[in-house]
Motif scaffolding. Structure first.
Motif, PDB file in Angstrom:
ATOM      1  N   THR A  16       7.587   5.569   0.432  1.00 45.31           N
ATOM      2  CA  THR A  16       6.535   4.282   0.326  1.00 45.31           C
ATOM      3  C   THR A  16       7.249   2.917   0.173  1.00 45.31           C
ATOM      4  OG1 THR A  16       6.072   4.750  -1.857  1.00 45.31           O
ATOM      5  CG2 THR A  16       4.571   5.632  -0.250  1.00 45.31           C
ATOM      6  N   ASN A  17       8.699   2.983  -0.130  1.00 49.37           N
ATOM      7  CA  ASN A  17       9.313   1.889  -0.566  1.00 49.37           C
ATOM      8  C   ASN A  17      10.606   2.105  -0.472  1.00 49.37           C
ATOM      9  OD1 ASN A  17      10.295  -0.589  -1.722  1.00 49.37           O
ATOM     10  ND2 ASN A  17       9.496  -0.232  -3.727  1.00 49.37           N
ATOM     11  N   MET A  75       6.426   3.976  10.939  1.00 54.87           N
ATOM     12  CA  MET A  75       7.024   3.028  10.234  1.00 54.87           C
ATOM     13  C   MET A  75       5.921   1.991  10.067  1.00 54.87           C
ATOM     14  SD  MET A  75      10.451   2.810  12.564  1.00 54.87           S
ATOM     15  CE  MET A  75       9.838   2.987  13.957  1.00 54.87           C
ATOM     16  N   TYR A  76       6.165   1.336   8.897  1.00 57.27           N
ATOM     17  CA  TYR A  76       5.112   0.453   8.358  1.00 57.27           C
ATOM     18  C   TYR A  76       5.883  -1.004   8.085  1.00 57.27           C
ATOM     19  CZ  TYR A  76       2.026   4.132   8.367  1.00 57.27           C
ATOM     20  OH  TYR A  76       1.150   5.137   8.685  1.00 57.27           O
ATOM     21  N   ARG A  77       5.355  -2.181   8.350  1.00 60.59           N
ATOM     22  CA  ARG A  77       5.939  -3.210   7.987  1.00 60.59           C
ATOM     23  C   ARG A  77       6.156  -3.634   6.522  1.00 60.59           C
ATOM     24  NH1 ARG A  77       8.639  -7.191   7.267  1.00 60.59           N
ATOM     25  NH2 ARG A  77       8.067  -9.422   7.165  1.00 60.59           N
ATOM     26  N   ASN A  78       5.040  -3.138   5.710  1.00 64.14           N
ATOM     27  CA  ASN A  78       5.246  -3.305   4.118  1.00 64.14           C
ATOM     28  C   ASN A  78       5.387  -2.198   3.312  1.00 64.14           C
ATOM     29  OD1 ASN A  78       4.924  -6.163   4.729  1.00 64.14           O
ATOM     30  ND2 ASN A  78       2.750  -6.047   4.466  1.00 64.14           N
ATOM     31  N   HIS A  79       5.563  -2.195   2.278  1.00 65.95           N
ATOM     32  CA  HIS A  79       5.738  -0.966   1.014  1.00 65.95           C
ATOM     33  C   HIS A  79       4.358  -0.581   1.047  1.00 65.95           C
ATOM     34  CE1 HIS A  79       9.587  -2.667   0.070  1.00 65.95           C
ATOM     35  NE2 HIS A  79       8.977  -3.631  -0.138  1.00 65.95           N
ATOM     36  N   THR A  80       4.230   0.805   1.072  1.00 67.78           N
ATOM     37  CA  THR A  80       2.775   1.527   0.632  1.00 67.78           C
ATOM     38  C   THR A  80       1.902   1.376   2.024  1.00 67.78           C
ATOM     39  OG1 THR A  80       3.018   0.869  -1.481  1.00 67.78           O
ATOM     40  CG2 THR A  80       1.305   2.236  -0.864  1.00 67.78           C
ATOM     41  N   TYR A  81       2.672   1.562   3.278  1.00 64.92           N
ATOM     42  CA  TYR A  81       1.929   1.660   4.507  1.00 64.92           C
ATOM     43  C   TYR A  81       0.841   0.410   4.717  1.00 64.92           C
ATOM     44  CZ  TYR A  81       3.273   6.306   3.289  1.00 64.92           C
ATOM     45  OH  TYR A  81       4.186   7.297   2.873  1.00 64.92           O
ATOM     46  N   GLY A  82       1.337  -0.877   4.330  1.00 62.38           N
ATOM     47  CA  GLY A  82       0.783  -2.122   4.770  1.00 62.38           C
ATOM     48  C   GLY A  82       1.262  -2.845   5.827  1.00 62.38           C
ATOM     49  N   GLY A  84      12.767   6.968  -3.726  1.00 60.50           N
ATOM     50  CA  GLY A  84      11.893   8.001  -3.013  1.00 60.50           C
ATOM     51  C   GLY A  84      12.524   9.212  -2.224  1.00 60.50           C
ATOM     52  N   GLN A  85      11.835   9.468  -1.198  1.00 54.94           N
ATOM     53  CA  GLN A  85      12.410  10.665  -0.314  1.00 54.94           C
ATOM     54  C   GLN A  85      14.030  10.216   0.169  1.00 54.94           C
ATOM     55  OE1 GLN A  85      11.195  13.788   0.020  1.00 54.94           O
ATOM     56  NE2 GLN A  85      13.118  14.129   1.166  1.00 54.94           N
ATOM     57  N   ILE A  86      13.915   9.069   0.768  1.00 53.35           N
ATOM     58  CA  ILE A  86      15.093   8.402   1.255  1.00 53.35           C
ATOM     59  C   ILE A  86      16.166   7.846   0.064  1.00 53.35           C
ATOM     60  CG2 ILE A  86      16.128   6.553   2.802  1.00 53.35           C
ATOM     61  CD1 ILE A  86      13.849   7.155   4.565  1.00 53.35           C
ATOM     62  N   LYS A  87      17.285   8.555  -0.134  1.00 51.87           N
ATOM     63  CA  LYS A  87      18.154   7.968  -1.378  1.00 51.87           C
ATOM     64  C   LYS A  87      19.074   6.844  -0.969  1.00 51.87           C
ATOM     65  CE  LYS A  87      16.030  11.150  -3.591  1.00 51.87           C
ATOM     66  NZ  LYS A  87      14.996  10.624  -4.509  1.00 51.87           N
ATOM     67  N   LYS A  88      18.717   5.787  -0.102  1.00 54.01           N
ATOM     68  CA  LYS A  88      19.538   4.584   0.352  1.00 54.01           C
ATOM     69  C   LYS A  88      18.681   3.633   0.179  1.00 54.01           C
ATOM     70  CE  LYS A  88      23.128   5.904   3.122  1.00 54.01           C
ATOM     71  NZ  LYS A  88      23.659   5.865   4.417  1.00 54.01           N
ATOM     72  N   VAL A  89      18.868   2.554  -0.134  1.00 59.84           N
ATOM     73  CA  VAL A  89      18.018   1.310   0.263  1.00 59.84           C
ATOM     74  C   VAL A  89      18.226   1.110   1.611  1.00 59.84           C
ATOM     75  CG1 VAL A  89      17.782  -1.274  -0.279  1.00 59.84           C
ATOM     76  CG2 VAL A  89      18.407   0.273  -2.282  1.00 59.84           C
TER      77      VAL A  89
END
Length: 95
Positions: free
Chosen positions: A72-73, A1-8, A79-84
Motif C-alpha cells: 500500500t505504500n 497499480m494505483y497513483r496514490n498510497h493505499t489505492y487512491g 511492506g511486501q516490496i522491500k525496496k523504495v
C-alpha cells in the motif's frame, strides 16, 4: 497499480504485460500518465507473481509482488516490496 498510497488517486490494470507505461493513462484519471507515478500495487492475478521494472521494456532494477499480495505504500520498504519503488515503475509483466 494505483497513483496514490493505499489505492487512491486512480488505477491502471494490465492482464499479462505492459512494456512501456509512458503515455498510458489511469483508468479513472484519463489525464494523468501512469509512467513513474505508481505509489501502491496489488497483484490480483490468478496464477503468477508480477514483476515491476524501473525502466521500459522490462529493464533496469525490478521488484516482484507475489500472487494475491499487496503493497500500500511504495515509498518505504516496510511492506511486501522491500525496496523504495514509489514513482519508479515504467514497465511490468507477470512472471
Amino acid at each position: 497499480m494505483y497513483r496514490n498510497h493505499t489505492y487512491g488517486g486512480g488505477y491502471f490494470n494490465f492482464v499479462s504485460y505492459i512494456a512501456n507505461l509512458d503515455g498510458r493513462k489511469y483508468a479513472d484519471l484519463g489525464y494523468f500518465s501512469a509512467n513513474d507515478s505508481v505509489s501502491s500495487v496489488y497483484n490480483n492475478g490468478t496464477k503468477k507473481a508480477v514483476r515491476f521494472y524501473q525502466t521500459k521494456n522490462y529493464t533496469g532494477p525490478y521488484v516482484d509482488l507475489p500472487l494475491k499480495t499487496e503493497d500500500t505504500n511504495l515509498n518505504d520498504a516496510s511492506g511486501q516490496i522491500k525496496k523504495v519503488f514509489n514513482d519508479r515503475i515504467s514497465s511490468a509483466k507477470f512472471i
